[in-house]
Write a protein that holds these residues in place. Sequence first.
Motif, PDB file in Angstrom:
ATOM      1  N   ARG A  50       0.826  -1.212   0.000  1.00 16.35           N
ATOM      2  CA  ARG A  50       0.000   0.000   0.000  1.00 16.35           C
ATOM      3  C   ARG A  50       0.859   1.261   0.000  1.00 16.35           C
ATOM      4  O   ARG A  50       0.470   2.290  -0.522  1.00 16.35           O
ATOM      5  CB  ARG A  50      -0.898   0.029   1.249  1.00 16.35           C
ATOM      6  CG  ARG A  50      -1.933  -1.062   1.278  1.00 16.35           C
ATOM      7  CD  ARG A  50      -2.661  -1.061   2.603  1.00 16.35           C
ATOM      8  NE  ARG A  50      -1.738  -1.223   3.730  1.00 16.35           N
ATOM      9  CZ  ARG A  50      -2.073  -0.978   4.993  1.00 16.35           C
ATOM     10  NH1 ARG A  50      -3.268  -0.546   5.292  1.00 16.35           N
ATOM     11  NH2 ARG A  50      -1.197  -1.184   5.966  1.00 16.35           N
ATOM     12  N   MET A 112       3.059   7.135   0.735  1.00 17.56           N
ATOM     13  CA  MET A 112       1.614   7.348   0.747  1.00 17.56           C
ATOM     14  C   MET A 112       0.913   6.282  -0.085  1.00 17.56           C
ATOM     15  O   MET A 112       1.529   5.563  -0.826  1.00 17.56           O
ATOM     16  CB  MET A 112       1.256   8.711   0.197  1.00 17.56           C
ATOM     17  CG  MET A 112       2.002   9.154  -1.006  1.00 17.56           C
ATOM     18  SD  MET A 112       1.922  10.915  -0.958  1.00 17.56           S
ATOM     19  CE  MET A 112       3.285  11.532  -1.664  1.00 17.56           C
TER      20      MET A 112
ATOM     21  N   HIS B 338      -4.880  10.000  -4.587  1.00 22.17           N
ATOM     22  CA  HIS B 338      -4.001   8.821  -4.619  1.00 22.17           C
ATOM     23  C   HIS B 338      -4.552   7.731  -3.687  1.00 22.17           C
ATOM     24  O   HIS B 338      -4.718   6.580  -4.087  1.00 22.17           O
ATOM     25  CB  HIS B 338      -2.599   9.248  -4.182  1.00 22.17           C
ATOM     26  CG  HIS B 338      -1.622   8.128  -4.006  1.00 22.17           C
ATOM     27  ND1 HIS B 338      -0.793   7.720  -5.028  1.00 22.17           N
ATOM     28  CD2 HIS B 338      -1.340   7.327  -2.948  1.00 22.17           C
ATOM     29  CE1 HIS B 338      -0.036   6.726  -4.594  1.00 22.17           C
ATOM     30  NE2 HIS B 338      -0.352   6.457  -3.333  1.00 22.17           N
ATOM     31  N   GLU B 339      -4.835   8.110  -2.445  1.00 22.25           N
ATOM     32  CA  GLU B 339      -5.312   7.108  -1.477  1.00 22.25           C
ATOM     33  C   GLU B 339      -6.681   6.569  -1.896  1.00 22.25           C
ATOM     34  O   GLU B 339      -6.978   5.391  -1.705  1.00 22.25           O
ATOM     35  CB  GLU B 339      -5.377   7.700  -0.066  1.00 22.25           C
ATOM     36  CG  GLU B 339      -4.038   8.200   0.482  1.00 22.25           C
ATOM     37  CD  GLU B 339      -2.927   7.170   0.450  1.00 22.25           C
ATOM     38  OE1 GLU B 339      -3.215   5.958   0.397  1.00 22.25           O
ATOM     39  OE2 GLU B 339      -1.740   7.589   0.454  1.00 22.25           O
ATOM     40  N   HIS B 342      -6.213   3.856  -4.356  1.00 16.30           N
ATOM     41  CA  HIS B 342      -5.934   2.546  -3.746  1.00 16.30           C
ATOM     42  C   HIS B 342      -7.229   1.842  -3.357  1.00 16.30           C
ATOM     43  O   HIS B 342      -7.340   0.622  -3.434  1.00 16.30           O
ATOM     44  CB  HIS B 342      -5.071   2.709  -2.495  1.00 16.30           C
ATOM     45  CG  HIS B 342      -3.623   2.964  -2.775  1.00 16.30           C
ATOM     46  ND1 HIS B 342      -2.924   2.305  -3.754  1.00 16.30           N
ATOM     47  CD2 HIS B 342      -2.719   3.807  -2.178  1.00 16.30           C
ATOM     48  CE1 HIS B 342      -1.656   2.729  -3.752  1.00 16.30           C
ATOM     49  NE2 HIS B 342      -1.517   3.648  -2.819  1.00 16.30           N
ATOM     50  N   HIS B 348       0.425   1.155  -7.058  1.00 16.33           N
ATOM     51  CA  HIS B 348       1.316   2.247  -7.463  1.00 16.33           C
ATOM     52  C   HIS B 348       1.794   2.036  -8.908  1.00 16.33           C
ATOM     53  O   HIS B 348       1.884   0.907  -9.376  1.00 16.33           O
ATOM     54  CB  HIS B 348       2.539   2.299  -6.545  1.00 16.33           C
ATOM     55  CG  HIS B 348       2.204   2.726  -5.158  1.00 16.33           C
ATOM     56  ND1 HIS B 348       2.512   1.964  -4.061  1.00 16.33           N
ATOM     57  CD2 HIS B 348       1.565   3.826  -4.693  1.00 16.33           C
ATOM     58  CE1 HIS B 348       2.091   2.587  -2.974  1.00 16.33           C
ATOM     59  NE2 HIS B 348       1.506   3.715  -3.324  1.00 16.33           N
ATOM     60  N   TYR B 377       4.436   8.265  -7.344  1.00 18.28           N
ATOM     61  CA  TYR B 377       4.975   9.219  -6.377  1.00 18.28           C
ATOM     62  C   TYR B 377       5.615  10.371  -7.163  1.00 18.28           C
ATOM     63  O   TYR B 377       6.567  10.131  -7.935  1.00 18.28           O
ATOM     64  CB  TYR B 377       6.055   8.565  -5.514  1.00 18.28           C
ATOM     65  CG  TYR B 377       5.563   7.729  -4.355  1.00 18.28           C
ATOM     66  CD1 TYR B 377       4.208   7.500  -4.127  1.00 18.28           C
ATOM     67  CD2 TYR B 377       6.477   7.161  -3.460  1.00 18.28           C
ATOM     68  CE1 TYR B 377       3.784   6.730  -3.052  1.00 18.28           C
ATOM     69  CE2 TYR B 377       6.065   6.398  -2.386  1.00 18.28           C
ATOM     70  CZ  TYR B 377       4.721   6.178  -2.180  1.00 18.28           C
ATOM     71  OH  TYR B 377       4.315   5.415  -1.123  1.00 18.28           O
TER      72      TYR B 377
END
Lengths: 112, 748
Positions: A50, A112, B338-339, B342, B348, B377
């Motif tokens: 993650r 993150m 971004h989160e 997920h 990623h 990132y």
Amino acid sequence: MGNKTDSSQSIGQKPVFHIALREGFYEDEIQVEHNGQIVYQKNKVTSDVRIGLADSFEIPQQEGPDILYFMIPEKGIKQRITFQFSFTVYMAVSYIDDELRLTVSDAPFGYM
Amino acid sequence: METTKEKLSPHELDEFDFEEQLDIQETDAEYIQETASLFPGLLQVSGLYTWSYKIALKNPFPYAKPDGLEESEIQPIGFWRKRKEALRIDLDGKYPQNTISGTIKIGLNLRSHWIASVKYQGSSKWAGTIWYKSGHAALLPHTGIKMKVIRSLYPGQRLAIVKFGGGGATSRTMIYRWKSKYFRNVQFEFDVASGTSAVTHIETDAHPNRPASLPAEKLTIQKVFRSTGFKVSTTKDSSIIPLSGSGPNARWSDMEMHDAMQTYWSRFSNRPQWSLWTFFAGLHEQGPSLGGIMFDDIGPNHRQGTAVFNDSFIKNPPHSDPKPAAWVNRMKFWTTCHEMGHAFNLAHSWQKSLVFGGKGPWIPLDNEPEARSFMNYPFSVAGGQSAFFKDFEYRFSDDELLFLRHAPEQFVQMGNADWFDDHGFNQANVYPEQSFKLEARLHRDIDHFEFMEPVKIELKLVNMTGQPKLLGISTLSDSEHLTVIIKGKGKPARQWHPYTQKCLENPLRQLVPEEAMYSSLRIASGLNGWDLAEPGVYEVQVAINIEGEDIISNVLNVKIAPPKSYEEELVAQDFFSEDVGRILAFNGSMFLEKGNDVLRQVVDQFGKNRVSCHASIALNMPLAKGYKYLDIPEGESLYASAQDANASIKVAEPKVDEARKELMKVLISNKNNAVDTFGHIDYGDQVKMLSQFLYADGDARSAEECMKNAHDVLKSRNVLDSVLEEFQHERRQYSENKSGSKTATVED
Ligand SMILES: [Zn+2]
């Protein structure tokens, strides 16, 4: 999985190596040796996909060159790195395509 | 929405001439094409289209009953069962993927999902090939599609006419009616911890480092996800979550956030739903190095909650940034998207091809380490964060859009597939006519497994090519090429991961046309734990990759009966452990004593249950054959090398008499029961093993008797002559050597 530590905290004011074990680890036994001393040894180190991080730790730098060995015995990996710094260094280690890959920075890594 | 049947019955659809219909509509289509520039948004083709039809129970397939489907496979809903189809057309609008995908659902339990890449053929027509299929393949045997769209300013008149063909099946034409410009619906809730705030929008021109072509606008998180194809709604009842939820240190752990989600999220439910909770807090317990995390890989329903940490490193702009406040705002906005990505099961950018702990991408993907995507990132690309934001258009990559818009719902939906797990078969390499046929089956008198009885299935792989084929003999047991999916009713599917990834030597054998090879898989437990333990109904499906082609089995129904007594329930708590799972998988262990104790209890207490056969075999096989072990003298360090510690390899004394009595009881005296519970293949193997050590111990007569018994019971179950001949052959050998002398009982 290992406990992750807070990258903002350094040991005293002396320069340290901040080492992050990042990607590609799955239930691996990992040992790190610093100038002849085992400074890190954990079983079952597993990357948290993650955030792309498995574990992190700090070790104080020493006078003269610092010799680090990263070892994953089960995979037959033993990699030597020599440094001579006088400031805190951030090092990220990943296991990619059957080898260890290192990234070094003078600033903390973020996830993150 | 039952629209099509008003105009065309299913029978008429069968006879519907695709080309003819296209010609009729040509004039309109050309006209609309010409006017498209005047009304671009209104005439967009992309979006969701649907078709549905109720099927009467008496005649469930009035148009064509798909091959391979039993009528009993279809669950009635009242007196009707419904066939529903959804079509997602992705050809224009924002970041089109030149893709059409569809879902077919019949009743409650039949599903098929397909994806096609298409090219424009002119005159509002597209054509292409179906490159992905999952679910009940029989619902869509075709391999290609052609499509014509009818555009209209009036939504009710927008149609997609799709002709499915190829794959050796009769072509089928469907007319789908436009439903929405979005592919899927999703709902967001944003809650904040006391003392912090949520950044849910930015001004795209607030920071000077941005793409020159980026429109200046107020961009919301909802708008970002709308442009990926989701119809987004947001709950109004946002909560302020007291810091007490994070414990005394005011930093949040994953578990504390999970608790907060259950308490404060107005829509929380432990089930798959298109709904996501986003939480803004100060810091994670890991400290300022963690900017955000999709914290929910806890419990049975993953990916329902995600968090952003405003006091982490994302609040620190680079030195001498010209607009530090705008930089920080953008970073927080970016981190939130971004989160949330997920939570939609996006990995990623640099992990796209990663297979991790048996979980991997839904289709073969390339890593995208330089992608200007929400999932990369920014500081990891060449040139760092400033190079990233210079080209960043606030978007997901094409591969990510393909996944979000077209992957089977269960891969993407929150609370469904486990994090990082597509849990379906990668069927990118499905060929129209499969070279092999894979059958998953059970050989049993009764249609269910008893409680605690370890579930085994058998596989049969048939060469359908018409040519002799060379295959490794362990093709059907090599977990590197084999994927087994287990799905309990109402639960997310799980992939079975065996305890060992067998690295067998794999010599080749020839499989002539129509010839089959067989294997047995003990899938009750594995590295994931006991996936087949709880009473209930499960679906099991197996895929195998042979020379790059994915061969998919039928879906096998497996039923597990409830416990018969409270005592069974009590023992089950110890039985469903890793130790017992491993002992049963490896036919016994001399070292996992705790597990062996449980198995002894099972034999003592539940001797009449089938599980006791398995327990007895696991307890007695090691006793029968002798075991090698490393003997380290007392007082020597366990961590010294074997040589330094004066260790030596010793062989445990075989306890043949004890073992023989027990194994004969299970395998020979109760042979019918044993064949049922072990399956033909494992039963045969176990009797061969028993015979071998009886013979080695000097008892050729009993060895011969065992082979005769095995032969007879397998013959009564119509096992292939070639297999029966193996038993006859071994029996003859034992018979000819009745004076067989004692030989070594140690096996390598
Ligand atoms: Zn991430």
